[in-house]
Design a protein around this motif. Sequence first.
Motif, PDB file in Angstrom:
ATOM      1  N   SER A  63       0.858  -1.186   0.000  1.00  0.00           N
ATOM      2  CA  SER A  63       0.000   0.000   0.000  1.00  0.00           C
ATOM      3  C   SER A  63       0.893   1.234   0.000  1.00  0.00           C
ATOM      4  N   GLU A  64       0.626   2.165  -0.912  1.00  0.00           N
ATOM      5  CA  GLU A  64       1.473   3.358  -1.026  1.00  0.00           C
ATOM      6  C   GLU A  64       1.166   4.406   0.037  1.00  0.00           C
ATOM      7  N   SER A  65       0.205   4.114   0.902  1.00  0.00           N
ATOM      8  CA  SER A  65      -0.056   4.968   2.064  1.00  0.00           C
ATOM      9  C   SER A  65      -0.607   4.086   3.177  1.00  0.00           C
ATOM     10  N   TYR A  66      -0.718   4.658   4.356  1.00  0.00           N
ATOM     11  CA  TYR A  66      -1.160   3.887   5.515  1.00  0.00           C
ATOM     12  C   TYR A  66      -2.690   3.802   5.503  1.00  0.00           C
ATOM     13  N   SER A  69      -6.164  -1.408   4.979  1.00  0.00           N
ATOM     14  CA  SER A  69      -5.631  -2.747   4.718  1.00  0.00           C
ATOM     15  C   SER A  69      -4.310  -2.989   5.424  1.00  0.00           C
ATOM     16  N   VAL A  70      -3.633  -1.920   5.829  1.00  0.00           N
ATOM     17  CA  VAL A  70      -2.423  -2.045   6.643  1.00  0.00           C
ATOM     18  C   VAL A  70      -2.786  -1.957   8.120  1.00  0.00           C
ATOM     19  N   ARG A  71      -3.585  -0.969   8.465  1.00  0.00           N
ATOM     20  CA  ARG A  71      -3.973  -0.781   9.869  1.00  0.00           C
ATOM     21  C   ARG A  71      -4.651  -2.039  10.420  1.00  0.00           C
ATOM     22  N   GLU A 145      18.262   6.831   0.146  1.00  0.00           N
ATOM     23  CA  GLU A 145      18.845   7.740   1.133  1.00  0.00           C
ATOM     24  C   GLU A 145      18.467   7.352   2.563  1.00  0.00           C
ATOM     25  N   GLY A 146      17.720   6.260   2.701  1.00  0.00           N
ATOM     26  CA  GLY A 146      17.315   5.815   4.035  1.00  0.00           C
ATOM     27  C   GLY A 146      16.071   6.505   4.558  1.00  0.00           C
ATOM     28  N   LYS A 147      15.423   7.320   3.711  1.00  0.00           N
ATOM     29  CA  LYS A 147      14.206   8.028   4.132  1.00  0.00           C
ATOM     30  C   LYS A 147      13.033   7.064   4.181  1.00  0.00           C
ATOM     31  N   GLN A 148      12.282   7.091   5.274  1.00  0.00           N
ATOM     32  CA  GLN A 148      11.105   6.238   5.375  1.00  0.00           C
ATOM     33  C   GLN A 148      10.021   6.728   4.428  1.00  0.00           C
ATOM     34  N   LEU A 149       9.431   5.784   3.693  1.00  0.00           N
ATOM     35  CA  LEU A 149       8.365   6.098   2.764  1.00  0.00           C
ATOM     36  C   LEU A 149       7.008   5.795   3.392  1.00  0.00           C
ATOM     37  N   HIS A 152       3.855   0.615   2.616  1.00  0.00           N
ATOM     38  CA  HIS A 152       3.957  -0.510   3.545  1.00  0.00           C
ATOM     39  C   HIS A 152       3.745  -1.807   2.774  1.00  0.00           C
ATOM     40  N   VAL A 153       4.599  -2.800   3.022  1.00  0.00           N
ATOM     41  CA  VAL A 153       4.476  -4.108   2.392  1.00  0.00           C
ATOM     42  C   VAL A 153       3.999  -5.108   3.441  1.00  0.00           C
ATOM     43  N   VAL A 154       2.916  -5.808   3.114  1.00  0.00           N
ATOM     44  CA  VAL A 154       2.365  -6.829   3.996  1.00  0.00           C
ATOM     45  C   VAL A 154       2.663  -8.187   3.379  1.00  0.00           C
ATOM     46  N   ILE A 155       3.346  -9.045   4.127  1.00  0.00           N
ATOM     47  CA  ILE A 155       3.719 -10.377   3.652  1.00  0.00           C
ATOM     48  C   ILE A 155       2.963 -11.405   4.481  1.00  0.00           C
ATOM     49  N   GLY A 156       2.287 -12.324   3.795  1.00  0.00           N
ATOM     50  CA  GLY A 156       1.489 -13.311   4.511  1.00  0.00           C
ATOM     51  C   GLY A 156       1.667 -14.719   3.976  1.00  0.00           C
ATOM     52  N   GLN A 157       1.610 -15.677   4.878  1.00  0.00           N
ATOM     53  CA  GLN A 157       1.662 -17.090   4.483  1.00  0.00           C
ATOM     54  C   GLN A 157       0.243 -17.607   4.293  1.00  0.00           C
ATOM     55  N   VAL A 158       0.032 -18.337   3.212  1.00  0.00           N
ATOM     56  CA  VAL A 158      -1.290 -18.867   2.884  1.00  0.00           C
ATOM     57  C   VAL A 158      -1.616 -20.043   3.806  1.00  0.00           C
TER      58      VAL A 158
END
Length: 204
Positions: A63-66, A69-71, A145-149, A152-158
């Motif tokens: 998700s390119e923003s918070y 689906s991330v929360r 540059e190490g800047k936080q974007l 958010h990447v969500v990784i899940g096991q099926v």
Amino acid sequence: MTDTHFYDPRQGHGLPHDPFKAIVAPRPIGWITTVDKLGRVNLAPYSFFNALSGRPPIVAYSSESYKDSVRNVEETGEFVCSFVTRELAEAMNETCRGVPHGVNEMELADLDAAPSTSVKPPRVAAAPAALECKVLQILRMKDLEGKQLESHVVIGQVTGVHMRREFLKDGIFDTAAARPIARCGYRGDYAEVTSLFEMIRPAD
């Protein structure tokens, strides 16, 4: 030498529209269902989605923003990915709407929910296949540059797989018959899978 248009994304592409999403295409759409800690359903499509591993099966969406689906997965650790077909394209598009937290996009798009087996979020009943997942990691990305974007990447096991029996032919899931769609970039470009070709990997 082949003539190319080169650009550094940090400096701009010099074109009328950013070509990145059109180049990295087609991209499968992860139609992600989550629930918050109160059990309220959220359904949203993500084209930054794909499989990462086969054994065990692992998928990820970004998700390119918070967003919800991330929360929600931070609160519950579970999600379901239902797959989008040409038949479901308009309903999927309806679930893109920005609505307040707690609003059920499944109901807004007039979609029937089906219960999951190993997780709490429901799946889209009409989808040809759905993956029940439990979260392995949630990563907030950084640039060079190490800047936080904000991404958010969500990784899940099926932990569970549903397939409609009509798409199982001789024990094989018939992808072309399901007619999945994929994102192809720019404002509203999609592709529909209607045929496959076979090419066997060479022996080592």
